[in-house]
Scaffold this motif. Sequence first.
Motif, PDB file in Angstrom:
ATOM      1  N   HIS A   1       0.834  -1.213   0.000  1.00 13.19           N
ATOM      2  CA  HIS A   1       0.000   0.000   0.000  1.00 13.19           C
ATOM      3  C   HIS A   1       0.863   1.257   0.000  1.00 13.19           C
ATOM      4  O   HIS A   1       0.662   2.135   0.803  1.00 13.19           O
ATOM      5  CB  HIS A   1      -0.894   0.030   1.246  1.00 13.19           C
ATOM      6  CG  HIS A   1      -2.002  -0.956   1.176  1.00 13.19           C
ATOM      7  ND1 HIS A   1      -3.168  -0.731   0.519  1.00 13.19           N
ATOM      8  CD2 HIS A   1      -2.089  -2.214   1.661  1.00 13.19           C
ATOM      9  CE1 HIS A   1      -3.951  -1.795   0.614  1.00 13.19           C
ATOM     10  NE2 HIS A   1      -3.304  -2.720   1.304  1.00 13.19           N
TER      11      HIS A   1
ATOM     12  N   ASP B   1       0.767   3.874  -1.240  1.00 12.94           N
ATOM     13  CA  ASP B   1       0.074   5.000  -1.875  1.00 12.94           C
ATOM     14  C   ASP B   1       0.442   6.300  -1.163  1.00 12.94           C
ATOM     15  O   ASP B   1       1.153   6.296  -0.158  1.00 12.94           O
ATOM     16  CB  ASP B   1      -1.441   4.774  -1.853  1.00 12.94           C
ATOM     17  CG  ASP B   1      -1.924   4.464  -0.459  1.00 12.94           C
ATOM     18  OD1 ASP B   1      -1.699   5.298   0.428  1.00 12.94           O
ATOM     19  OD2 ASP B   1      -2.499   3.384  -0.261  1.00 12.94           O
ATOM     20  N   ASP B   2      -0.083   7.385  -1.687  1.00 19.81           N
ATOM     21  CA  ASP B   2       0.296   8.696  -1.164  1.00 19.81           C
ATOM     22  C   ASP B   2      -0.092   8.849   0.300  1.00 19.81           C
ATOM     23  O   ASP B   2       0.639   9.414   1.104  1.00 19.81           O
ATOM     24  CB  ASP B   2      -0.391   9.797  -1.987  1.00 19.81           C
ATOM     25  CG  ASP B   2       0.211   9.845  -3.376  1.00 19.81           C
ATOM     26  OD1 ASP B   2       1.286   9.243  -3.558  1.00 19.81           O
ATOM     27  OD2 ASP B   2      -0.405  10.468  -4.254  1.00 19.81           O
ATOM     28  N   GLU B   3      -1.283   8.342   0.624  1.00 17.33           N
ATOM     29  CA  GLU B   3      -1.781   8.524   1.988  1.00 17.33           C
ATOM     30  C   GLU B   3      -0.875   7.805   2.989  1.00 17.33           C
ATOM     31  O   GLU B   3      -0.521   8.357   4.031  1.00 17.33           O
ATOM     32  CB  GLU B   3      -3.207   7.966   2.079  1.00 17.33           C
ATOM     33  CG  GLU B   3      -3.891   8.327   3.372  1.00 17.33           C
ATOM     34  CD  GLU B   3      -5.265   7.665   3.486  1.00 17.33           C
ATOM     35  OE1 GLU B   3      -5.772   7.591   4.603  1.00 17.33           O
ATOM     36  OE2 GLU B   3      -5.796   7.223   2.441  1.00 17.33           O
ATOM     37  N   THR B   4      -0.496   6.563   2.629  1.00  9.17           N
ATOM     38  CA  THR B   4       0.369   5.795   3.529  1.00  9.17           C
ATOM     39  C   THR B   4       1.727   6.463   3.674  1.00  9.17           C
ATOM     40  O   THR B   4       2.266   6.596   4.782  1.00  9.17           O
ATOM     41  CB  THR B   4       0.553   4.367   2.977  1.00  9.17           C
ATOM     42  OG1 THR B   4      -0.729   3.828   2.674  1.00  9.17           O
ATOM     43  CG2 THR B   4       1.257   3.487   3.983  1.00  9.17           C
TER      44      THR B   4
ATOM     45  N   ALA C   1       2.425   9.604   3.280  1.00 10.24           N
ATOM     46  CA  ALA C   1       2.284  10.827   4.066  1.00 10.24           C
ATOM     47  C   ALA C   1       2.208  10.507   5.556  1.00 10.24           C
ATOM     48  O   ALA C   1       2.817  11.204   6.383  1.00 10.24           O
ATOM     49  CB  ALA C   1       1.022  11.573   3.630  1.00 10.24           C
ATOM     50  N   ARG C   2       1.461   9.457   5.882  1.00 11.94           N
ATOM     51  CA  ARG C   2       1.353   9.065   7.297  1.00 11.94           C
ATOM     52  C   ARG C   2       2.719   8.666   7.843  1.00 11.94           C
ATOM     53  O   ARG C   2       3.100   9.043   8.962  1.00 11.94           O
ATOM     54  CB  ARG C   2       0.384   7.880   7.440  1.00 11.94           C
ATOM     55  CG  ARG C   2      -1.011   8.279   7.881  1.00 11.94           C
ATOM     56  CD  ARG C   2      -1.841   7.061   8.179  1.00 11.94           C
ATOM     57  NE  ARG C   2      -1.565   6.527   9.497  1.00 11.94           N
ATOM     58  CZ  ARG C   2      -1.857   5.293   9.879  1.00 11.94           C
ATOM     59  NH1 ARG C   2      -2.393   4.457   9.012  1.00 11.94           N
ATOM     60  NH2 ARG C   2      -1.607   4.895  11.088  1.00 11.94           N
TER      61      ARG C   2
ATOM     62  N   ASN D   1       4.851  11.588   8.408  1.00 14.37           N
ATOM     63  CA  ASN D   1       4.385  12.340   9.564  1.00 14.37           C
ATOM     64  C   ASN D   1       4.856  11.690  10.868  1.00 14.37           C
ATOM     65  O   ASN D   1       5.238  12.382  11.817  1.00 14.37           O
ATOM     66  CB  ASN D   1       2.847  12.406   9.530  1.00 14.37           C
ATOM     67  CG  ASN D   1       2.318  13.495  10.425  1.00 14.37           C
ATOM     68  OD1 ASN D   1       2.939  14.556  10.535  1.00 14.37           O
ATOM     69  ND2 ASN D   1       1.207  13.244  11.079  1.00 14.37           N
TER      70      ASN D   1
END
Lengths: 128, 590
Positions: free
Chosen positions: A85, A87-90, A92-93, A96
């Motif tokens: 996964h 992906d961008d969201e992962t 970014a998390r 962070n």
Amino acid sequence: MKKPVVMIVEDEQIVALDLQAKLRAFGYPDTVLASSGQEAVEKAVEAQPDLVLMDIMLEGEMDGLEAAARIREHLKSPIIFLTSHADDETTARAMNVLPDSTIRFVMKPIQEMIFKTTLETILQRPAG
Amino acid sequence: MSLSKRPFSVRVRLGMLVLLALAPVVGLLFYAAQEQGRESASNARSKALDLVKIAALAQEYLVTETSQLLSFAAGNPAVQSGDPAACNAYLAELLKQYPLYTSLVVADLKGDLYCSAIPLAGPTNVAARPHFQRAVATREFTVGGYSVGQTTGKAILSFGSPVISPQGELKGVAFAGLDLSWLNGLITTTQLQLPPGSVLHVVDSNGIILARYLNPQEWVGKTVLEQPLVQHILAARGEGTVDGPSLDGIPSLFAFTFLGPPTTTGSVYVAVGIPQSLAYAPARAALQRNLLGLGVAAAVALAVVWFGIELVVTRPVRVLIRATQRVAAGDLKARSGLNPRNVGELGQLAEAFDRMALDLEEREGERARIEQDRLQLTEERVRRARSETLLEEVQHRVKNSLQVAASLLSLQADKLQDPAGQTALKESEARLRTMAIVHAKLFAQEGTALLDFGAHLREIVPAMIEAQTEPAKISWQISADQVLLEWDTAVPCALIVNELVTNALKHAFPGGRQGAVQIGLHEEERGRFVLRVRDDGVGFPAHIDYRNSDSLGLQLVQALTKQLHGTIELERGTSTLFTVRFSAIEKRGL
């Protein structure tokens, strides 16, 4: 020179064994296995590994990103996330949680050469 | 809200408005009625005054007539002769002709009566009477005073006229007594049309009633000087009118004037009294008529307003209120149904209301449709989200299973001592990983199930070469268009590439030989692709028919090419070139 200790956090035991075998073949025989986030945090504190291979999708309440953040509270070792996964969201998390340059992503299914190259690149860095 | 604070209905308000509008008219009519009343009263006074003036004129006429009668009688030979018998007969005859007179007598110069129309009771001397003395002294007609007969109860006015012989010698005085009751006749016979109950008085300056019409026996001879009416008449000393109680105590209108010339006993007045209830009756009747008319008009106006408002205001308003209440209760189909041309502004209001209700209904309908669409959309999204979640879960498990299977093969291979068996397992692992990678890439991207196979080649081929060969021995060149393939095409295609490249790396460069591998992928025509795998190695063995090889890899390539409705060609020479032409597989009904 002491061989680096690699911690494998993977809830699929067969995959974990395969990773262990691959690491051994690549010349990293010292490994610590953990199958949940909680276990990973506890064993990391205890074993102080030089590298953590962290599956993001883990069984239990704590996923790989959270477990990595907890571990990072105790040691500065680099972390390679194993994920399908990326992906961008992962990403970014992950950025962070661990806003530094000592993290990498390796896509599942693992391509041996990419995995090996990533390992070697990150372990040649000076620790800490 | 208490009852006292309850607002008046439109009907009551409009009724009050009508009454308010009528108020000035009522005031005007009332004023006019009062004016008319005053005018009628003035007319009544004028009429009463006319009556007393007529009485006074008649009295003057009678005095003149009496003067002529006495002058005529005094010149008669029977009177001149001094013969009592002849004289009595003459006067008696004369009295018959003039019934207004109560007496006709003649006195000698000494004052002794010697002749009378009515027989005398005895010798009578009138020498002391003022009008006798004046008549003797002046030798002219003289008006005496009034006196009330003690036996007759009648008021008598006496006149004296000298009896003068043809030679001019004064021989005596002739007297006549006039009964004032003649005035009654004036009232009853004239055309003055005094209302019933009217009274007439003759009063002298001493306040003694000399004559009265109506109940004379009760009043004549009485002194009524203290009566306000009499006081007023005596004070006025002339003609006039006055409102006040009559001698009977009835409120009356009085008119009065002098009656005839002043007498030896002073002035005499005649007064006519008309009961106020009658004197002013026409004025009151007019006022009553006007007020009654006004009342009827107001009642009619109120009735018209009351029922008219019901028709043109209250009923449409009730219809509107009912429609409004229905709309408020949620019945958006409610309409007033009023015809705007029939009820004016209310009709316009009703029309506006109906338009508003129609708008509301349409908007509500539109809102309901939008809500329905939104619900359907939400359900659709929820269904899709569930499907996507389920699909994601399935994909994750498939990827995991492929990873586990690949790991199993890898672990098994590590345990084998037989190099051939180990290789076979490693190749199987590689095939599984090839499938798993395609799967992972296809489902890592949201919203599309297409894999850019050109990009995939640029990523996968170098990794394969690096994994299977010594570093820097084999170079690669990849020329690929952006070719978007679905799962059913991408997986066989990826396996074909895996087998051909693995085959080249395995056999074309033996003994650490250096070389190059070229991969090409292009779209020849729409939906039709060509894949080329070339190596500059030792060349494909001439004795091997690639179509009938024992190699599982080549068998797989042929089977998969067939699956893709494709063809495969092999060019042998300085380089080995496999050319695979295939079509995108379109499967439906998954």
